[in-house]
Design an enzyme around this catalytic site. Structure first.
Site, PDB file in Angstrom:
ATOM      1  N   VAL A  11       0.845  -1.267   0.024  1.00 49.97           N
ATOM      2  CA  VAL A  11       0.040   0.074   0.221  1.00 49.97           C
ATOM      3  C   VAL A  11       0.882   1.310  -0.095  1.00 49.97           C
ATOM      4  O   VAL A  11       0.604   2.176  -0.942  1.00 49.97           O
ATOM      5  CB  VAL A  11      -0.949  -0.101   1.229  1.00 49.97           C
ATOM      6  CG1 VAL A  11      -1.652   1.465   1.416  1.00 49.97           C
ATOM      7  CG2 VAL A  11      -2.042  -0.903   0.970  1.00 49.97           C
ATOM      8  N   THR A 123      -5.605  -0.863   7.436  1.00 56.38           N
ATOM      9  CA  THR A 123      -7.033  -1.173   7.881  1.00 56.38           C
ATOM     10  C   THR A 123      -7.053  -1.344   9.253  1.00 56.38           C
ATOM     11  O   THR A 123      -6.428  -2.082   9.825  1.00 56.38           O
ATOM     12  CB  THR A 123      -7.399  -2.437   7.116  1.00 56.38           C
ATOM     13  OG1 THR A 123      -7.177  -2.271   5.819  1.00 56.38           O
ATOM     14  CG2 THR A 123      -8.822  -2.979   7.524  1.00 56.38           C
ATOM     15  N   GLU A 162      -7.944   2.309   2.420  1.00 57.92           N
ATOM     16  CA  GLU A 162      -7.420   1.948   1.042  1.00 57.92           C
ATOM     17  C   GLU A 162      -8.182   0.819   0.385  1.00 57.92           C
ATOM     18  O   GLU A 162      -8.340  -0.208   1.042  1.00 57.92           O
ATOM     19  CB  GLU A 162      -5.866   1.707   1.078  1.00 57.92           C
ATOM     20  CG  GLU A 162      -5.226   1.433  -0.274  1.00 57.92           C
ATOM     21  CD  GLU A 162      -5.655   2.487  -1.099  1.00 57.92           C
ATOM     22  OE1 GLU A 162      -5.343   3.712  -0.954  1.00 57.92           O
ATOM     23  OE2 GLU A 162      -6.154   2.273  -2.438  1.00 57.92           O
ATOM     24  N   PHE A 163      -8.545   1.002  -0.733  1.00 58.52           N
ATOM     25  CA  PHE A 163      -9.599  -0.046  -1.499  1.00 58.52           C
ATOM     26  C   PHE A 163      -8.626  -0.603  -2.822  1.00 58.52           C
ATOM     27  O   PHE A 163      -9.319  -1.548  -3.310  1.00 58.52           O
ATOM     28  CB  PHE A 163     -10.908   0.610  -1.859  1.00 58.52           C
ATOM     29  CG  PHE A 163     -11.443   0.995  -0.679  1.00 58.52           C
ATOM     30  CD1 PHE A 163     -12.420  -0.012   0.024  1.00 58.52           C
ATOM     31  CD2 PHE A 163     -11.545   2.414  -0.200  1.00 58.52           C
ATOM     32  CE1 PHE A 163     -13.376   0.478   1.140  1.00 58.52           C
ATOM     33  CE2 PHE A 163     -12.219   2.888   0.643  1.00 58.52           C
ATOM     34  CZ  PHE A 163     -13.030   2.001   1.497  1.00 58.52           C
ATOM     35  N   LYS A 218     -14.210   0.021   5.527  1.00 57.46           N
ATOM     36  CA  LYS A 218     -13.004  -0.722   5.031  1.00 57.46           C
ATOM     37  C   LYS A 218     -13.495  -2.205   5.347  1.00 57.46           C
ATOM     38  O   LYS A 218     -13.326  -3.085   4.295  1.00 57.46           O
ATOM     39  CB  LYS A 218     -12.078  -0.167   5.526  1.00 57.46           C
ATOM     40  CG  LYS A 218     -10.577  -1.150   4.981  1.00 57.46           C
ATOM     41  CD  LYS A 218     -10.592  -1.036   3.412  1.00 57.46           C
ATOM     42  CE  LYS A 218      -9.485  -2.325   3.098  1.00 57.46           C
ATOM     43  NZ  LYS A 218      -9.661  -2.618   1.610  1.00 57.46           N
ATOM     44  N   PHE A 263     -16.732 -10.735  -8.512  1.00 62.18           N
ATOM     45  CA  PHE A 263     -16.962 -11.628  -7.190  1.00 62.18           C
ATOM     46  C   PHE A 263     -17.732 -13.072  -6.776  1.00 62.18           C
ATOM     47  O   PHE A 263     -18.190 -13.477  -5.932  1.00 62.18           O
ATOM     48  CB  PHE A 263     -16.801 -10.712  -5.968  1.00 62.18           C
ATOM     49  CG  PHE A 263     -15.601  -9.936  -5.622  1.00 62.18           C
ATOM     50  CD1 PHE A 263     -14.484 -10.548  -4.584  1.00 62.18           C
ATOM     51  CD2 PHE A 263     -15.258  -9.038  -6.248  1.00 62.18           C
ATOM     52  CE1 PHE A 263     -13.356  -9.957  -4.619  1.00 62.18           C
ATOM     53  CE2 PHE A 263     -13.931  -8.323  -6.280  1.00 62.18           C
ATOM     54  CZ  PHE A 263     -13.043  -8.834  -5.063  1.00 62.18           C
ATOM     55  N   GLY A 271      -7.536 -15.676  -0.327  1.00 59.30           N
ATOM     56  CA  GLY A 271      -6.532 -15.641   0.473  1.00 59.30           C
ATOM     57  C   GLY A 271      -6.022 -14.212   0.695  1.00 59.30           C
ATOM     58  O   GLY A 271      -6.830 -13.111   0.419  1.00 59.30           O
ATOM     59  N   CYS A 274      -5.720  -9.377   2.967  1.00 62.04           N
ATOM     60  CA  CYS A 274      -6.418  -8.739   3.544  1.00 62.04           C
ATOM     61  C   CYS A 274      -7.672  -9.427   4.059  1.00 62.04           C
ATOM     62  O   CYS A 274      -7.990  -9.436   5.239  1.00 62.04           O
ATOM     63  CB  CYS A 274      -7.038  -7.620   2.565  1.00 62.04           C
ATOM     64  SG  CYS A 274      -5.482  -6.234   2.132  1.00 62.04           S
TER      65      CYS A 274
HETATM   66  N1  LIG Z   1      -2.148  -5.061   0.398  1.00 62.70           N
HETATM   67  C1  LIG Z   1      -3.295  -4.694  -0.004  1.00 62.70           C
HETATM   68  O1  LIG Z   1      -4.102  -5.022  -0.778  1.00 62.70           O
HETATM   69  C2  LIG Z   1      -4.259  -3.813   0.853  1.00 62.70           C
HETATM   70  C3  LIG Z   1      -5.213  -3.293   0.625  1.00 62.70           C
HETATM   71  C4  LIG Z   1      -5.897  -2.301   1.353  1.00 62.70           C
HETATM   72  C5  LIG Z   1      -5.614  -2.171   2.758  1.00 62.70           C
HETATM   73  N2  LIG Z   1      -4.593  -2.933   3.331  1.00 62.70           N
HETATM   74  C6  LIG Z   1      -4.087  -2.275   4.422  1.00 62.70           C
HETATM   75  O2  LIG Z   1      -3.024  -1.515   4.633  1.00 62.70           O
HETATM   76  C7  LIG Z   1      -1.951  -1.819   5.540  1.00 62.70           C
HETATM   77  C8  LIG Z   1      -0.653  -2.067   5.032  1.00 62.70           C
HETATM   78  O3  LIG Z   1      -0.514  -3.277   4.389  1.00 62.70           O
HETATM   79  P1  LIG Z   1       0.579  -3.689   3.203  1.00 62.70           P
HETATM   80  O4  LIG Z   1      -0.025  -4.770   2.350  1.00 62.70           O
HETATM   81  O5  LIG Z   1       1.040  -2.541   2.660  1.00 62.70           O
HETATM   82  O6  LIG Z   1       1.645  -4.263   4.285  1.00 62.70           O
HETATM   83  P2  LIG Z   1       3.213  -4.692   4.117  1.00 62.70           P
HETATM   84  O7  LIG Z   1       3.574  -5.673   4.850  1.00 62.70           O
HETATM   85  O8  LIG Z   1       3.291  -5.003   2.403  1.00 62.70           O
HETATM   86  O9  LIG Z   1       3.974  -3.084   4.242  1.00 62.70           O
HETATM   87  C9  LIG Z   1       4.106  -2.649   5.630  1.00 62.70           C
HETATM   88  C10 LIG Z   1       5.369  -1.930   5.541  1.00 62.70           C
HETATM   89  O10 LIG Z   1       5.249  -1.223   6.958  1.00 62.70           O
HETATM   90  C11 LIG Z   1       6.846  -1.354   7.193  1.00 62.70           C
HETATM   91  N3  LIG Z   1       6.820  -1.012   8.627  1.00 62.70           N
HETATM   92  C12 LIG Z   1       6.485  -1.729   9.888  1.00 62.70           C
HETATM   93  N4  LIG Z   1       6.778  -1.045  10.959  1.00 62.70           N
HETATM   94  C13 LIG Z   1       7.015   0.105  10.674  1.00 62.70           C
HETATM   95  C14 LIG Z   1       7.832   1.283  11.194  1.00 62.70           C
HETATM   96  N5  LIG Z   1       7.633   1.342  12.484  1.00 62.70           N
HETATM   97  N6  LIG Z   1       8.028   2.460  10.515  1.00 62.70           N
HETATM   98  C15 LIG Z   1       8.175   2.435   9.145  1.00 62.70           C
HETATM   99  N7  LIG Z   1       7.855   1.598   8.399  1.00 62.70           N
HETATM  100  C16 LIG Z   1       7.339   0.022   9.225  1.00 62.70           C
HETATM  101  C17 LIG Z   1       7.211  -2.747   6.862  1.00 62.70           C
HETATM  102  O11 LIG Z   1       8.563  -3.064   6.920  1.00 62.70           O
HETATM  103  C18 LIG Z   1       6.520  -2.996   5.493  1.00 62.70           C
HETATM  104  O12 LIG Z   1       7.543  -2.572   4.498  1.00 62.70           O
HETATM  105  C19 LIG Z   1      -2.611  -2.994   6.381  1.00 62.70           C
HETATM  106  O13 LIG Z   1      -3.123  -2.528   7.270  1.00 62.70           O
HETATM  107  C20 LIG Z   1      -3.572  -3.836   5.300  1.00 62.70           C
HETATM  108  O14 LIG Z   1      -4.507  -4.314   5.727  1.00 62.70           O
HETATM  109  C21 LIG Z   1      -3.660  -3.603   2.290  1.00 62.70           C
END
Ligand SMILES: NC(=O)c1ccc[n+]([C@@H]2O[C@H](COP(=O)([O-])OP(=O)(O)OC[C@H]3O[C@@H](n4cnc5c(N)ncnc54)[C@H](O)[C@@H]3O)[C@@H](O)[C@H]2O)c1
Length: 453
Positions: A11, A123, A162-163, A218, A263, A271, A274
């Site tokens: 994200v 989220t 974020e969606f 969300k 969907f 899986g 999220c």
């Molecule tokens: N992946 C998706 O498709 C998606 C979609 C919508 C919402 N989200 C939500 O967004 C959030 C992030 O998801 P993601 O998939 O990007 O996660 P991710 O694990 O890919 O990325 C998270 C990042 O945060 C970093 N991090 C951890 N602690 C930190 C700190 N103290 N300071 C700075 N960086 C730090 C990690 O090293 C990692 O690079 C979650 O809450 C997820 O549920 C994800």
């Protein structure tokens, strides 16, 4: 605008890059120094179609910066996005330690004369914006030599869930169906509205609401989509038991506008990073307010079983003995166009087959290195989808990558020991593949009628 994005994962990197693409100056912060070193040198750390090109352009044009230093990252930023992990804790509730940990740091860094908007993109459960605000105020008070800390007016906390969908994340971010902004501050709403204006020029709405409603929106969105998938998987079961064809049922109901076409594809379960965690987290949040979310409990139960939906079919075909059998597995990522393997159904399939005494050679266009990192040499990895087939007793399909949809069946026949395919994503036309002489089983379609092995 000057923006900081804290957390540079799926994200965060997409968010930072897309904001830079619309002319903002963005600094992405991450604690993973390895990741930051790579990104600074122009090496992209995730696979996401279209991202690399705009990432490199904005890096070169000096609108996109990376650092491991939070203080440096947020120094002149007026908006700070939190794109931090919210993984499930031991009981399945969202673990807020990353989000609140950074909030605590921010409290020490935001200066009284500043005005900064902290935007929660992770989220997070209902009430988190208030917790973030309280954590910032508390640590600011502790850090202040006079004990005065920050005044409430120095910052606002906004919920902006974020969606985006992995695999089409850039497109989703650049042209969102809607942007949800939860805030009770007019000043923050104005700023965030301006930031998103270039992304909604076609008229899609920026929906302003209170923080709690934004946070729940969300979870409601992901849980509803997961419900659709589990519902169709249950219909697929009925189709198998009743001799109906789920493809027909899907088309029959999907053409109703009230239901919609998307969907509704049955398969071997959802899986990713999220749906599994968010559905469970909403069940837990509901329990916290003494509400038993019955539908979602069933959604989770159905999905757990669905991941191994192919296993009994495979066992039955091989007379209940998979010891010594060798399988080709196409697809490891939890869905196509991503290298993300978090909660990927393929991993459950691998585990189950190995427990049965089978061996596996897998191919995935993008996810092999992540799987190799996770499970090493428990399975073999192939360089191509056809190489994976060599000497295998059957092909199993776990992810619907486009290149698997119209494969060269002659090559499949050449490499497989026998013409047997178990398809967890319903990629092939049942009648056509039957005519090619395959024993073919999929999800919710009548294998018995068409199998001619
Ligand atoms: N992946 C998706 O498709 C998606 C979609 C919508 C919402 N989200 C939500 O967004 C959030 C992030 O998801 P993601 O998939 O990007 O996660 P991710 O694990 O890919 O990325 C998270 C990042 O945060 C970093 N991090 C951890 N602690 C930190 C700190 N103290 N300071 C700075 N960086 C730090 C990690 O090293 C990692 O690079 C979650 O809450 C997820 O549920 C994800």
């Amino acid at each position: 605008m000057k923006i900081a994005v804290v957390g540079t994962g799926y994200v965060g990197l997409v968010t930072g890059t897309c904001f830079a693409e619309t002319g903002n100056t963005v600094t992405c912060v991450d604690i993973d120094s390895n990741k930051i070193t790579k990104l600074m040198s122009g090496e992209i750390t995730i696979y996401e179609p279209g991202l690399e090109k705009i990432f490199l352009r904005n890096l070169k044009e000096e609108r996109l910066f990376f650092t491991t230093n939070l203080a440096e990252g947020i120094n002149d930023a007026s908006i700070i996005f939190l794109a931090l992990p919210t993984p499930p804790g031991e009981d399945g509730s969202a673990d807020l330690k990353y989000v609140l940990g950074v909030a605590d740091e921010l409290g020490k860094l935001i200066k009284p004369g500043d005005y900064k908007v902290i935007v929660d993109k992770s989220t997070v459960p209902v009430g988190t914006a208030e917790k973030v605000r309280a954590a910032i105020l508390k640590s600011a008070a502790k850090a202040s030599p006079t004990g005065g800390g920050l005044e409430g007016a120095a910052f606002d906390v906004v919920s902006n869930p974020e969606f985006l969908r992995e695999g089409v994340a850039v497109e989703d971010f650049m042209k969102p169906d809607r942007v949800v902004v939860g805030s009770s501050s007019e000043k923050a709403k104005k700023l965030i509205g301006q930031l998103f204006a270039p992304f909604v020029r076609q008229g899609n709405p920026v929906i302003f609401m209170d923080e709690r409603s934004a946070e729940l929106t969300k979870y409601a969105a992901n849980s509803f989509l997961a419900t659709k998938i589990s519902f169709m998987n249950e219909i697929a079961h009925l189709c198998e038991l009743m001799g109906a064809d789920v493809d027909m049922v899907r088309r029959g109901i999907g053409s109703d506008d009230r239901i919609g076409k998307r969907f509704l594809f049955p398969g071997i379960g959802y899986g990713g990073s999220c749906f599994p965690k968010d559905v469970q987290a909403l069940v837990n949040s509901a329990a916290d307010v003494n509400y038993d979310f019955k539908i979602l409990n069933a959604v989770i139960e159905v999905n757990e079983k669905q991941k191994l939906h192919l296993l009994p079919k495979i066992k039955k075909y091989f007379n209940n003995n998979l010891k010594g059998k060798h399988f080709a597995l196409w697809g490891l990522a939890f869905k196509p166009n991503t290298d993300d393997i978090r909660e990927a159904p393929a991993l459950y399939m691998i585990d189950a087959l190995i427990k049965e005494g089978s061996s596996i050679t897998a191919f995935d266009p993008e996810a092999i290195s992540n799987v190799r990192y996770l499970i090493g040499d428990r399975i073999k990895y192939a360089e191509s989808q056809y190489e994976a087939l060599k000497g295998a007793d059957a092909l199993i399909i776990a992810t619907e990558w486009n290149e698997f949809r119209t494969p060269d069946f002659l090559k499949i026949v050449k490499h497989l020991k026998s013409k047997v395919i178990f398809d967890g994503r319903n990629l092939f036309d049942v009648a056509a593949i039957g005519e090619l002489g395959f024993h073919y089983e999929s999800v919710g379609r009548d294998a018995a009628k068409t199998s001619i092995s």
